[in-house]
Design an enzyme around this catalytic site. Structure first.
Site, PDB file in Angstrom:
ATOM      1  N   HIS A 322     -26.363  93.113  27.962  1.00 30.97           N
ATOM      2  CA  HIS A 322     -24.678  93.135  28.151  1.00 30.97           C
ATOM      3  C   HIS A 322     -24.498  91.820  28.732  1.00 30.97           C
ATOM      4  O   HIS A 322     -23.828  91.003  28.144  1.00 30.97           O
ATOM      5  CB  HIS A 322     -24.463  94.110  29.187  1.00 30.97           C
ATOM      6  N   GLU A 323     -25.248  91.369  29.875  1.00 26.46           N
ATOM      7  CA  GLU A 323     -24.934  90.109  30.615  1.00 26.46           C
ATOM      8  C   GLU A 323     -25.286  88.842  29.631  1.00 26.46           C
ATOM      9  O   GLU A 323     -24.466  87.894  29.567  1.00 26.46           O
ATOM     10  CB  GLU A 323     -25.420  90.104  31.729  1.00 26.46           C
ATOM     11  N   HIS A 326     -22.757  88.021  27.219  1.00 28.41           N
ATOM     12  CA  HIS A 326     -21.499  87.201  27.683  1.00 28.41           C
ATOM     13  C   HIS A 326     -21.889  85.636  27.108  1.00 28.41           C
ATOM     14  O   HIS A 326     -20.914  84.920  26.778  1.00 28.41           O
ATOM     15  CB  HIS A 326     -21.210  87.353  28.982  1.00 28.41           C
ATOM     16  N   GLU A 346     -15.758  91.797  27.140  1.00 27.59           N
ATOM     17  CA  GLU A 346     -16.545  92.877  27.708  1.00 27.59           C
ATOM     18  C   GLU A 346     -17.219  94.023  26.778  1.00 27.59           C
ATOM     19  O   GLU A 346     -18.077  94.243  27.022  1.00 27.59           O
ATOM     20  CB  GLU A 346     -15.695  93.477  28.908  1.00 27.59           C
ATOM     21  N   HIS A 410     -12.684  95.218  32.183  1.00 28.27           N
ATOM     22  CA  HIS A 410     -13.967  96.298  32.053  1.00 28.27           C
ATOM     23  C   HIS A 410     -13.439  97.608  31.537  1.00 28.27           C
ATOM     24  O   HIS A 410     -14.167  98.461  30.842  1.00 28.27           O
ATOM     25  CB  HIS A 410     -14.598  96.587  33.426  1.00 28.27           C
TER      26      HIS A 410
END
Length: 508
Positions: A322-323, A326, A346, A410
């Site tokens: 996920h991170e 980005h 997100e 989010h």
């Protein structure tokens, strides 16, 4: 986002003009094996064409296109992504994607259609040493603006890189967003069991640095901040599976980074986050009792806290993917982390966090459409987010409404998460890898999924060739439909499924 498709007979540039500008068309020389060199050469060729493309698009004399990314399709089509400047000032919301094949332009996607001609970019009388001048054109008539970036640390230890844009004449605040993308998490100990790691031998010691994946490395912050120190080991056996050995979190971080790298490489043909063969840095043991993890573009690095009592590092596969996703979004569409575009930003990380987890096929952390299910963020054993029915977390949106842009990113991400689940698996009750799902639809009509393998390729293509910094949900629908048409045809079942899945989350 506005998109227009140009046929060969109405191409913006002739084949001859493109050839003289260093075309990236089907007849271009084969790219070298080295991905960093390939990326540099593609960007160089795009830069050589920038002036010709600028003229063909009718941009004003003071405007310049600066290449940021190039995506090449198997059929020879290139998607040239440009940032824009006006009289040397970066245009926020001025990015453009140009599709080009066989020496002709076949499509143009712009973040804004607004003209910059005649805009006064002369510096205001009251100069500011704490800010830089830009042209702001993101969902706003173009104006001269100041951009400030405030670096700080929040009360919960999360770093902050707060970007604020203010009208240089009126002082009006135009946009504020934080460029540190944070996962909301607490954690458990180790999540993936015993795993293999690629390391680097240096003399008689081993380094937690992966030479097969762009030398991506893992550093130990030792419950502090900064850069930390590279993990080393004498026997190449790392960690003990518990928080008592600092290297355990390093193992999880290295494994998550490796799975993310392999997912993008083997599924989407992407070599690293920036598609240049360079690995990112992971840092573990950040802060004290820090219950989050975050990606930062400025250091090109991923940082993990240790969770409650420094015993629960946030290093599960889906959090890592996920991170780091980005970073992929930043290197491609650049979706601004605010409003609907922030929700799509997100959601993209949730989508690829989930698909990476499926790709890893780790029996200790099987793939699912739950986000952060291993890290027990609220202490109740429940996931952070649910893709089949986002509202199950009590905050996320299942469907689009006109207020979606005012919801925390989010939670507005739930709309695209729900779309992706429906496109992949369809509506109604089903069990996948032992997890029960029951996905509803806005119009109470069923959706038949096309499978995750096709859905993830459609989203990735839209992200890398259709979305821009200002893309909202309506434009995301347009972009994913265009991506489905590119991949499977405009008359295909896949195209129809994309259309149906968006309708099922009230995006039409």
């Amino acid at each position: 986002m506005k998109r227009k498709t140009l046929g060969i007979t109405t191409a913006l540039m002739s084949a001859a003009a493109l050839a003289s500008a260093g075309t990236l068309g089907a007849n271009a020389a084969p790219q070298p094996v080295n991905p960093l060199l390939a990326k540099q050469e593609a960007l160089h060729a795009a830069a050589e064409q920038a002036g010709t493309i600028s003229s063909a698009l009718g941009l004003s004399g003071g405007e310049q296109l600066v290449p940021r990314d190039v995506v090449r399709d198997a059929d020879g089509t290139h998607h040239l992504r440009f940032d824009r400047t006006l009289n040397g000032l970066k245009v926020i919301g001025g990015d453009i994607v140009v599709a080009q094949k066989a020496g002709q332009v076949t499509g143009v996607t712009k973040a804004t259609e607004a003209s910059l001609a005649g805009l006064d970019t002369s510096a205001p009388a009251a100069a500011r040493s704490d800010a830089k001048l830009v042209v702001f054109a993101l969902d706003h008539a173009p104006v001269l603006a100041w951009e400030t970036v405030k670096h700080s640390v929040k009360d919960d230890q999360t770093p902050s890189e707060l970007h604020t844009f203010t009208d240089a004449k009126t002082g009006e605040t135009l946009l504020t967003y934080d460029d540190i993308h944070v996962a909301e998490g607490t954690g458990q100990s180790t999540y993936s069991g015993t795993v293999g790691l690629n390391t680097t031998q240096s003399g008689s010691t081993f380094q937690l640095k992966d030479p097969a994946r762009g030398n991506q490395a893992v550093n130990n912050l030792n419950n502090s901040s900064g850069t930390g120190t590279l993990f080393t080991d004498a026997d190449n056996k790392w960690g003990n599976g518990t928080y008592t050995d600092k290297a355990t979190a390093g193992v999880d971080a290295a494994y998550g980074a490796a799975q993310t790298w392999d997912y993008y490489k083997n599924v989407h043909g992407r070599s690293g986050i920036k598609n240049n063969g360079v690995g990112a840095l992971s840092k573990v043991h950040y802060g004290n009792n820090y219950v989050n993890a975050f990606w930062s573009d400025s250091c090109f690095c991923m940082t993990y806290g240790d969770g409650a009592q420094n015993r629960n590092p946030l290093t599960s596969i889906d959090v890592a993917a996920h991170e780091m996703s980005h970073g992929v979004t930043s290197a491609t569409a650049g979706l601004v982390y605010s409003g609907e575009s922030g929700g799509l930003n997100e959601a993209t990380s949730d989508i690829f966090g989930s698909t990476t987890e499926f790709y890893a096929a780790n029996s200790a952390d099987a793939g699912d459409y739950l986000i952060g299910e291993k890290i027990n963020i609220r202490g109740d054993g429940k996931p952070l987010r649910y893709m089949d029915k986002p509202s199950k977390d009590g905050r996320s949106l299942d469907y689009w409404s006109s207020s979606a842009g005012s919801v925390d990113v989010h939670y507005s991400s739930g709309i695209a998460n729900h779309f992706f689940y429906l496109l992949s698996e369809g509506s109604g009750q089903k069990t996948i890898n032992g997890v029960a799902y029951d996905s509803p639809t806005y119009d109470n009509q069923p959706v038949t999924g096309i499978g995750r393998a096709k859905a993830e390729k459609i989203w990735y293509r839209a992200l890398t060739t259709k979305f821009t910094s200002s893309t909202k949900y309506a434009a995301a629908r347009t972009g994913t439909l265009a991506a489905a048409a590119d991949l499977y045809g405009a008359s295909s079942p896949e195209y129809a499924a994309v259309n149906r899945a968006w309708a099922a989350v009230n995006v039409k």
